[in-house]
Every structure is written in C-alpha cells, then in structure tokens.
Design an enzyme around this catalytic site. Structure first.
Site, PDB file in Angstrom:
ATOM      1  N   ILE A  71       4.743 -10.832 130.804  1.00 46.96           N
ATOM      2  CA  ILE A  71       6.361 -10.770 130.592  1.00 46.96           C
ATOM      3  C   ILE A  71       6.784 -12.207 130.815  1.00 46.96           C
ATOM      4  O   ILE A  71       8.139 -12.370 130.248  1.00 46.96           O
ATOM      5  CB  ILE A  71       6.912  -9.954 131.824  1.00 46.96           C
ATOM      6  CG1 ILE A  71       6.597 -10.610 133.270  1.00 46.96           C
ATOM      7  CG2 ILE A  71       6.632  -8.562 131.685  1.00 46.96           C
ATOM      8  CD1 ILE A  71       7.428  -9.995 134.517  1.00 46.96           C
ATOM      9  N   ALA A  72       6.056 -13.170 130.900  1.00 42.40           N
ATOM     10  CA  ALA A  72       6.465 -14.608 130.724  1.00 42.40           C
ATOM     11  C   ALA A  72       5.263 -15.262 130.722  1.00 42.40           C
ATOM     12  O   ALA A  72       4.108 -14.917 131.115  1.00 42.40           O
ATOM     13  CB  ALA A  72       7.470 -15.066 131.943  1.00 42.40           C
ATOM     14  N   ALA A  90       4.007 -19.272 131.991  1.00 38.53           N
ATOM     15  CA  ALA A  90       4.241 -20.649 132.421  1.00 38.53           C
ATOM     16  C   ALA A  90       3.240 -21.916 131.731  1.00 38.53           C
ATOM     17  O   ALA A  90       2.646 -21.414 130.757  1.00 38.53           O
ATOM     18  CB  ALA A  90       3.701 -20.545 133.786  1.00 38.53           C
ATOM     19  N   GLY A 111      -0.372 -20.791 133.078  1.00 36.66           N
ATOM     20  CA  GLY A 111      -0.923 -19.359 133.205  1.00 36.66           C
ATOM     21  C   GLY A 111       0.228 -18.238 132.609  1.00 36.66           C
ATOM     22  O   GLY A 111       1.252 -18.764 131.778  1.00 36.66           O
ATOM     23  N   GLN A 112       0.023 -17.137 133.090  1.00 35.28           N
ATOM     24  CA  GLN A 112       0.825 -16.048 132.468  1.00 35.28           C
ATOM     25  C   GLN A 112       1.367 -15.202 133.788  1.00 35.28           C
ATOM     26  O   GLN A 112       0.801 -14.830 134.702  1.00 35.28           O
ATOM     27  CB  GLN A 112       0.110 -15.407 131.336  1.00 35.28           C
ATOM     28  CG  GLN A 112      -0.154 -15.910 130.230  1.00 35.28           C
ATOM     29  CD  GLN A 112      -0.780 -14.999 128.990  1.00 35.28           C
ATOM     30  OE1 GLN A 112      -0.818 -15.483 127.902  1.00 35.28           O
ATOM     31  NE2 GLN A 112      -1.282 -14.018 129.512  1.00 35.28           N
ATOM     32  N   ASP A 141      12.130 -28.827 139.061  1.00 37.98           N
ATOM     33  CA  ASP A 141      11.842 -28.150 137.716  1.00 37.98           C
ATOM     34  C   ASP A 141      13.011 -27.305 137.324  1.00 37.98           C
ATOM     35  O   ASP A 141      12.525 -26.210 136.850  1.00 37.98           O
ATOM     36  CB  ASP A 141      10.507 -27.454 137.711  1.00 37.98           C
ATOM     37  CG  ASP A 141      10.129 -27.576 136.569  1.00 37.98           C
ATOM     38  OD1 ASP A 141      10.245 -28.213 135.527  1.00 37.98           O
ATOM     39  OD2 ASP A 141       9.082 -26.494 136.472  1.00 37.98           O
TER      40      ASP A 141
END
Length: 477
Positions: A134-135, A137, A140-141, A285
């Site tokens: 769904i996203a 990074a 990573g995922q 961030d």
C-alpha cells in the site's frame, strides 16, 4: 526577557508596525524579497551546466538504492517550478530516476523476510496478509494485514539485503561528494552527513517501533493529531507492525477545497514544528508520504525512523533567536550566535547578514498576515539558504551549526516544502506566537490543542529510540 513583537509588525495593508529596533518595513517589500529569492534560484537553475550535471549524479546514485531513494524523497519536497520550463522535463525525468529507484521485489521474497525474522510462517503471525503493497518507503514496502484477534495492521518490511547495500553506499558516499556538489550544490556536506545518520537510523525497526509507540502515547486522545501505535512485540529489525490507519493520501488532500487544505496545513505545522516547543522533540522527516487524513478529520503522521529530542536549554536558545529575528534585533541575534559559538568568525558576519540569513529561513512564520505558501516560495527559500554559489549570507554559510539546530532547521524547511505543495493559507505567525511568546491561541485548532494540553500531564518519552547527540560535533550550515 525579549519584548513582545508588536502585533502590527506585518500589519494588514502595506505599512508595518514599528519594531524594537525602530525600523519600519513594508509588507509588500517583504513579500517581494521572498519572491525575489525564488526568482534568483530559478535564474541559477537555468545554467545548462547545472542541468547537465544531474545526468552524472543520476548515473552514480542509480546504483545506490537506499541513498538514492532517500535523496529523491528529500528533493521531491522542492517544487520543480524553480526549474525553467525549457529544462523542466529533463529535470523531472532525472529526479524520477531517483524517486523510482526502489528495488522491484516480489511479495514472496518480502514475506520470506518476515518469516526469517520471526522464525515462523506468516500465516501464524497474521490471519490475513494482502500481497499488494500500500506504500513504499526508502528502504522497504508497507503492506496491510490483519491479526488473528481481528485488528487491522500496517506491516513495513525492509527489502532483503538493503541494510548491507545502504551501509556500503554510505561508506562510498564521500567519494561522490564532488559529483553531488557539482550537480546539486545545495546538497552540502552537512546534508550528506545528516543523510548518513538518517539512513543508519532508519535501518533499525526495533528502535523505530519503540519510538513510534512512545509518540503514540504522547499524543493519545489528541483532538486532531494521531500517531498509530506500533506493536514492538510484533516488530523486528526488518519488520515494523503498527495499527492501520485508513485515510486520504496527501495527493487526495491536495484536491480538497481550500478551507480543508488550510486546516490540514495548520495541523501539519503544529505537529512538525510545534512539537519541538511543546515537548522538546520533533519528527525530523516531514514528508507528504507520511501524512494521512482520516474520515473523522484527524491527521495521522507516520514514519519515525528519524526522531529528534532537544534539551530545554537548546529549545530556549532557538526561541530567543527567533524573537530577536522577529523584532529585527540584528545586533542581539549576532551576539547570541557568537556567545553560543555558532559564529566562530565574527569578523566575517555582520549583524545585518546574520539577521537576513535567519529571516530567509523563518520569515514566512513572522509575517502577521494571511500567507499562502506556494511551492515556488518554499523551494526558493530552501535552496537559496543552502546553495553555496549564492553570494548572499556567504559569511553565515561558513559558520558552524550544531547538529541539534541543523536538524530542527531541516525540519522547518521540509515542513515549509510540504505546506507549499498543499498551497495552504494561514496566518502562520499567529499560530507560532503560541510558542514564540506564549500567547493564547486564536484558531479553533489552537484552542482545542491547549485544552488537550491542560487536561493531561505532558510527560517526556524516555530516551530509548532517540538519536543521541553530543552537541560537540558541528556541521557547516
């Protein structure tokens, strides 16, 4: 104690109120100066050599997956309108290479990471595990899953081998400083040093899970801010499990009517900037990908791989400097920085340069009027402030900025960039006066926040999960 900033400092109309130093400024002149900085950046970006140099940079960073992805993420907050139209398509293409450089990894491979870390089949850990991420990074995922007790969760999984790849990249990063400096002069040694620390912190999901849980507790029952609680017991070095928060993405938020975008913008400002002055800590961030708008109007904030805590003495120093800048007390501001050791070559920095340098970063929050933050305004301020080719503030750029203040300034710039993408309008100064001068809130969100603070203690989270700072290391601003 600094005198309060006159309420008419940047008053409605064109005339500004008298400031402590006795100067009289004009709001329109201030606005023009801010826009002028953006125009200068655009002219500088028109240099063909700068555009061509990005090709070499992308060739180098194209093989540095984690580093390239993070740098692309940072750059994505800057608006490409600073690039002349003739070059924009080329520049967009090159930045897309950075942003899209994440590895293409199958669900089966990512699932193996989960099973290796926990030593059990994923089916034992999760009742459901959706195969489509769904996203994404930088390292990573993120997947949606459901626990056996029925709770919906988000599962962030590192790409296999990304830890070794990133660490190898970071060891080699010094070799490519010159290439980066040529292609993107605003990517200074300080930015690269911060990037190195950032990525090293992001590799440790155990620490991030602990930090996220502490922040979720800190903001528990907040009226409009939510941090999904992590589940450290279900997290490992490469897997982070937290509550799933359904909400609109930043792209969808940008499509909302102006009033709703303005409300979300105020919440973003209060979380990313106000947290430092409320609690002595802040997320380092700010990024559109870490923001979701819930159906109930609350805004969720995600990703705490970089979270900073600042001593009360450092926070007081920042506020004292902000008040001096707001009140145009240039001599006082310069002396504060000399006494702090930030200006270690006083003969190179005049009081006026010191003031103008600070205003280039925070002036948008000192205008006592409604201000729409545009992408161009945010990008121009950020790039010019750190571009070493600019002759402005040359003396200040050679001074040493302690890491704790460097991180907070970066968070300010990134927040400015996020608000620029949202094109949010507010009287940012009236909001900021709550922490600059301790004024009573004037917005409905501010009143709700103060009521929440009043009905609960304000505990500081433990130091677990925070990056430790010695205060002795310094980075060039």
């Amino acid at each position: 104690m600094a005198k309060e900033l006159p309420t008419s400092r940047l008053a409605r109309g064109t005339k500004l109120g008298a400031v402590v130093a006795g100067n009289v400024l004009r709001a329109q002149k201030t606005r023009r100066s801010m826009r002028g900085r953006s125009e200068e950046v655009r002219a500088r970006m028109a240099e063909e050599s700068t555009i061509r140099a990005t090709e070499q940079m992308v060739m180098v960073l194209g093989t540095m997956k984690g580093v390239a992805m993070k740098l692309g993420q940072i750059l994505s907050v800057l608006d490409l309108d600073i690039v002349p139209p003739a070059h924009r398509e080329r520049f967009q293409h090159r930045l897309a290479v950075l942003r899209d450089s994440a590895p293409q990894v199958s669900f089966e491979t990512m699932c193996e990471v989960v099973e290796q870390d926990f030593g059990r089949p994923a089916a034992e850990l999760f009742a459901e595990f959706e195969p489509e991420p769904i996203a994404a990074a930088s390292i990573g995922q993120v997947y949606r899953a459901r626990l056996h007790d029925g709770r919906a969760v988000a599962v962030k999984v590192q790409y296999p081998g990304i830890d070794a790849a990133v660490r190898a990249d970071l060891k080699n990063l010094a070799m490519f400083r010159r290439i980066l400096a040529t292609a993107m002069p605003w990517v200074t040694p300080a930015v690269l040093d911060e990037l190195r620390l950032h990525l090293e912190s992001e590799l440790d999901y155990v620490t991030e899970a602990a930090t996220q849980r502490q922040i979720a507790d800190l903001y528990a029952d907040h009226p409009f801010i939510v941090v999904p609680a992590s589940m450290p017991e279900l997290s490992s070095t490469r897997v982070l499990v937290s509550e799933y928060f359904p909400g609109r993405s930043f792209t969808q938020i940008r499509e909302l009517p102006a009033a709703e975008r303005n409300r979300v913008g105020e919440i973003i400002y209060r979380f990313y900037v106000g947290s430092l002055y409320n609690f002595g800590e802040f997320c380092g961030d700010p990024h559109p990908g870490n923001i979701l708008l819930g159906e109930d109007g609350r805004v969720a904030f995600l990703d705490f791989g970089l979270y900073n805590r600042m001593s009360s003495d450092d926070v007081r120093f920042e506020l004292t400097c902000i008040r001096a800048a707001a009140e145009d007390r240039a001599d006082d501001l310069r002396q504060l920085m000399i006494d702090r050791g930030i200006i270690d070559s006083p003969e190179e920095v005049s009081a006026e340069e010191c003031l103008e340098y600070c205003l280039s970063a925070i002036e948008w929050a000192l205008l006592d009027e409604e201000l729409t933050i545009t992408p161009e305004l945010a990008s121009g301020a950020a790039v010019l402030a750190i571009d070493p080719r600019a002759t402005e503030y040359a003396g200040m750029k050679q001074q040493s900025l302690p890491p704790e203040h460097l991180f907070s300034r970066r968070a300010d710039f990134m927040t400015f960039g996020v608000l620029g993408q949202l094109e949010s309008t507010n009287n940012w100064h009236r909001i900021a006066r709550e922490w600059i001068y301790g004024d009573a809130p004037v917005t409905e969100l501010g009143k709700a926040h103060q009521a929440w603070l009043a009905q609960r203690p304000a505990p500081r989270p433990t130091t677990a999960g925070a990056r430790k700072k010695s205060g002795k290391r310094r980075s060039k601003a």
